[in-house]
Write a protein that holds these residues in place. Structure first.
Motif, PDB file in Angstrom:
ATOM      1  N   LYS A 172       0.830  -1.205   0.000  1.00 12.04           N
ATOM      2  CA  LYS A 172       0.000   0.000   0.000  1.00 12.04           C
ATOM      3  C   LYS A 172       0.863   1.253   0.000  1.00 12.04           C
ATOM      4  O   LYS A 172       0.585   2.229  -0.702  1.00 12.04           O
ATOM      5  N   LYS A 173       1.942   1.203   0.798  1.00  8.19           N
ATOM      6  CA  LYS A 173       2.849   2.355   0.880  1.00  8.19           C
ATOM      7  C   LYS A 173       3.557   2.586  -0.446  1.00  8.19           C
ATOM      8  O   LYS A 173       3.751   3.715  -0.882  1.00  8.19           O
ATOM      9  N   ALA A 174       3.940   1.465  -1.115  1.00  2.00           N
ATOM     10  CA  ALA A 174       4.655   1.578  -2.386  1.00  2.00           C
ATOM     11  C   ALA A 174       3.748   2.131  -3.481  1.00  2.00           C
ATOM     12  O   ALA A 174       4.205   2.848  -4.380  1.00  2.00           O
ATOM     13  N   ASN A 175       2.447   1.780  -3.407  1.00  5.71           N
ATOM     14  CA  ASN A 175       1.507   2.213  -4.442  1.00  5.71           C
ATOM     15  C   ASN A 175       0.914   3.590  -4.162  1.00  5.71           C
ATOM     16  O   ASN A 175       0.214   4.138  -5.008  1.00  5.71           O
ATOM     17  N   LYS A 176       1.178   4.112  -2.981  1.00  2.00           N
ATOM     18  CA  LYS A 176       0.639   5.429  -2.645  1.00  2.00           C
ATOM     19  C   LYS A 176       1.309   6.499  -3.503  1.00  2.00           C
ATOM     20  O   LYS A 176       2.532   6.545  -3.600  1.00  2.00           O
ATOM     21  N   PRO A 177       0.507   7.324  -4.163  1.00  2.53           N
ATOM     22  CA  PRO A 177       1.082   8.355  -5.031  1.00  2.53           C
ATOM     23  C   PRO A 177       2.040   9.269  -4.259  1.00  2.53           C
ATOM     24  O   PRO A 177       1.742   9.701  -3.152  1.00  2.53           O
ATOM     25  N   LYS A 178       3.166   9.506  -4.856  1.00  2.01           N
ATOM     26  CA  LYS A 178       4.149  10.376  -4.226  1.00  2.01           C
ATOM     27  C   LYS A 178       3.722  11.833  -4.392  1.00  2.01           C
ATOM     28  O   LYS A 178       3.354  12.264  -5.477  1.00  2.01           O
ATOM     29  N   VAL A 179       3.751  12.588  -3.305  1.00  2.00           N
ATOM     30  CA  VAL A 179       3.379  13.999  -3.349  1.00  2.00           C
ATOM     31  C   VAL A 179       4.527  14.792  -3.952  1.00  2.00           C
ATOM     32  O   VAL A 179       5.655  14.743  -3.453  1.00  2.00           O
ATOM     33  N   ALA A 180       4.222  15.486  -5.038  1.00  2.00           N
ATOM     34  CA  ALA A 180       5.255  16.247  -5.738  1.00  2.00           C
ATOM     35  C   ALA A 180       5.688  17.452  -4.905  1.00  2.00           C
ATOM     36  O   ALA A 180       4.858  18.166  -4.327  1.00  2.00           O
ATOM     37  N   ALA A 181       6.986  17.679  -4.837  1.00  2.48           N
ATOM     38  CA  ALA A 181       7.518  18.845  -4.133  1.00  2.48           C
ATOM     39  C   ALA A 181       7.291  20.082  -4.998  1.00  2.48           C
ATOM     40  O   ALA A 181       7.614  20.088  -6.189  1.00  2.48           O
ATOM     41  N   LYS A 182       6.732  21.122  -4.392  1.00  4.26           N
ATOM     42  CA  LYS A 182       6.415  22.348  -5.137  1.00  4.26           C
ATOM     43  C   LYS A 182       6.982  23.569  -4.429  1.00  4.26           C
ATOM     44  O   LYS A 182       7.232  23.542  -3.223  1.00  4.26           O
ATOM     45  N   SER A 183       7.155  24.614  -5.211  1.00  2.00           N
ATOM     46  CA  SER A 183       7.651  25.878  -4.669  1.00  2.00           C
ATOM     47  C   SER A 183       6.815  27.026  -5.210  1.00  2.00           C
ATOM     48  O   SER A 183       6.334  26.982  -6.352  1.00  2.00           O
ATOM     49  N   VAL A 184       6.640  28.052  -4.371  1.00  2.00           N
ATOM     50  CA  VAL A 184       6.005  29.303  -4.798  1.00  2.00           C
ATOM     51  C   VAL A 184       7.119  30.297  -5.074  1.00  2.00           C
ATOM     52  O   VAL A 184       7.960  30.554  -4.218  1.00  2.00           O
ATOM     53  N   VAL A 185       7.113  30.845  -6.283  1.00  2.00           N
ATOM     54  CA  VAL A 185       8.190  31.744  -6.706  1.00  2.00           C
ATOM     55  C   VAL A 185       7.613  33.116  -7.047  1.00  2.00           C
ATOM     56  O   VAL A 185       6.572  33.223  -7.693  1.00  2.00           O
ATOM     57  N   THR A 186       8.289  34.147  -6.568  1.00  2.00           N
ATOM     58  CA  THR A 186       7.942  35.518  -6.964  1.00  2.00           C
ATOM     59  C   THR A 186       9.023  35.980  -7.932  1.00  2.00           C
ATOM     60  O   THR A 186      10.202  36.100  -7.562  1.00  2.00           O
ATOM     61  N   LEU A 187       8.616  36.198  -9.171  1.00  2.00           N
ATOM     62  CA  LEU A 187       9.561  36.547 -10.238  1.00  2.00           C
ATOM     63  C   LEU A 187       9.388  38.011 -10.636  1.00  2.00           C
ATOM     64  O   LEU A 187       8.263  38.496 -10.789  1.00  2.00           O
ATOM     65  N   GLU A 188      10.495  38.708 -10.768  1.00  2.00           N
ATOM     66  CA  GLU A 188      10.458  40.107 -11.223  1.00  2.00           C
ATOM     67  C   GLU A 188      11.048  40.196 -12.627  1.00  2.00           C
ATOM     68  O   GLU A 188      12.147  39.697 -12.874  1.00  2.00           O
ATOM     69  N   VAL A 189      10.281  40.830 -13.513  1.00  2.00           N
ATOM     70  CA  VAL A 189      10.712  40.979 -14.914  1.00  2.00           C
ATOM     71  C   VAL A 189      10.839  42.482 -15.211  1.00  2.00           C
ATOM     72  O   VAL A 189       9.860  43.237 -15.122  1.00  2.00           O
ATOM     73  N   LYS A 190      12.063  42.912 -15.558  1.00  2.00           N
ATOM     74  CA  LYS A 190      12.313  44.339 -15.800  1.00  2.00           C
ATOM     75  C   LYS A 190      12.275  44.645 -17.296  1.00  2.00           C
ATOM     76  O   LYS A 190      12.900  43.945 -18.106  1.00  2.00           O
ATOM     77  N   PRO A 191      11.568  45.702 -17.669  1.00  2.00           N
ATOM     78  CA  PRO A 191      11.496  46.108 -19.083  1.00  2.00           C
ATOM     79  C   PRO A 191      12.707  46.969 -19.451  1.00  2.00           C
ATOM     80  O   PRO A 191      13.516  47.328 -18.594  1.00  2.00           O
ATOM     81  N   TRP A 192      12.806  47.318 -20.742  1.00  3.32           N
ATOM     82  CA  TRP A 192      13.925  48.146 -21.190  1.00  3.32           C
ATOM     83  C   TRP A 192      13.777  49.589 -20.737  1.00  3.32           C
ATOM     84  O   TRP A 192      14.749  50.224 -20.309  1.00  3.32           O
ATOM     85  N   ASP A 193      12.566  50.104 -20.832  1.00  2.00           N
ATOM     86  CA  ASP A 193      12.364  51.512 -20.467  1.00  2.00           C
ATOM     87  C   ASP A 193      10.895  51.753 -20.180  1.00  2.00           C
ATOM     88  O   ASP A 193      10.089  50.829 -20.176  1.00  2.00           O
ATOM     89  N   ASP A 194      10.572  53.044 -20.001  1.00  2.00           N
ATOM     90  CA  ASP A 194       9.201  53.390 -19.658  1.00  2.00           C
ATOM     91  C   ASP A 194       8.254  53.310 -20.836  1.00  2.00           C
ATOM     92  O   ASP A 194       7.038  53.447 -20.671  1.00  2.00           O
ATOM     93  N   GLU A 195       8.779  53.075 -22.028  1.00  2.00           N
ATOM     94  CA  GLU A 195       7.935  52.969 -23.215  1.00  2.00           C
ATOM     95  C   GLU A 195       7.590  51.511 -23.547  1.00  2.00           C
ATOM     96  O   GLU A 195       6.844  51.248 -24.479  1.00  2.00           O
ATOM     97  N   THR A 196       8.149  50.572 -22.790  1.00  2.00           N
ATOM     98  CA  THR A 196       7.874  49.153 -23.041  1.00  2.00           C
ATOM     99  C   THR A 196       6.407  48.856 -22.735  1.00  2.00           C
ATOM    100  O   THR A 196       5.866  49.284 -21.703  1.00  2.00           O
ATOM    101  N   ASP A 197       5.759  48.137 -23.630  1.00  2.00           N
ATOM    102  CA  ASP A 197       4.353  47.752 -23.446  1.00  2.00           C
ATOM    103  C   ASP A 197       4.300  46.644 -22.380  1.00  2.00           C
ATOM    104  O   ASP A 197       4.617  45.484 -22.656  1.00  2.00           O
TER     105      ASP A 197
END
Length: 215
Positions: free
Chosen positions: A119-144
């Motif tokens: 039963k233990k072997a057949n029990k689905p393994k819980v996937a390890a997950k992470s919450v990530v905060t990503l920052e994406v910087k544009p080229w300038d103030d005119e970037t859409d």
């Protein structure tokens, strides 16, 4: 022998031996006259018989006489042991049931352990997950920034889930995209994800991991 066994059962209810406070020839005499199997209700007889059996190798050397034991044999000395082998070490009047019970208990225990492991072997393994905060910087103030975010969210991958986002001012009218995502650690590499975002070089200047937390 039934009435005698009942008499023996009552006698042993308050005593450890046929007579006295140590095993003697009286115990051996009665023990050898017992039937091959005992009724389960004869609790005291069974306890006593198993105890006397433990002295099997010493039966011949025990003190006393067999006289006291005659009271429980009705004057007749039945001797099932005579039909068995002469060596008392090989006489097994009561051990078989206990051994079978022990074997059955061990078998049941092994089956339960095997079932638990399966039963233990057949029990689905819980996937390890992470919450990530990503920052994406544009080229300038005119970037859409709407187009930049749409480009970032266009990246689809098994184990990747995009979340909430917001624009954060960095100065001189420039805002960076701050976006939250959940990744399965074994499926998604944040380094590779940043490389994919960097390919949108019409909008993206750089990316940074602002925060990461395991779920």
């Amino acid at each position: 022998m039934s009435a005698n066994l009942q008499k023996l059962e009552q006698h042993l209810a308050s005593r450890s031996y046929i007579e006295g406070y140590t095993p003697s020839q009286a115990d051996v005499h009665v023990f050898k006259a017992l039937p091959a199997s005992l009724d389960s209700s004869l609790i005291n007889v069974t306890r006593w018989a198993n105890h006397i059996k433990s002295y099997a190798s010493e039966h011949a050397s025990l003190a006393g006489s067999s006289t006291a034991g005659e009271a429980f044999l009705g004057g007749a000395s039945a001797a099932p042991a005579a039909a068995a082998e002469e060596d008392d070490d090989e006489v097994d009047l009561f051990g078989s049931d206990d051994e079978e019970a022990d074997a059955e208990a061990e078998k049941l225990k092994a089956e339960r352990v095997a079932a638990y492991n399966a039963k233990k072997a057949n029990k689905p393994k819980v996937a390890a997950k992470s919450v990530v905060t990503l920052e994406v910087k544009p080229w300038d103030d005119e970037t859409d920034m709407e187009a930049l975010e749409a480009a970032v969210r266009s990246i689809e991958q098994d184990g990747l889930l995009w979340g909430a986002s917001k624009l954060v001012a960095v100065g001189y009218g420039i805002k960076k995209l701050q976006i939250t995502l959940v990744v399965e650690d074994e499926k998604v590499s944040t380094d590779e994800l940043q490389d994919k975002i960097a390919e949108f070089d019409d909008y993206v200047q750089s990316t940074d991991i602002a925060a990461m937390q395991k779920l």
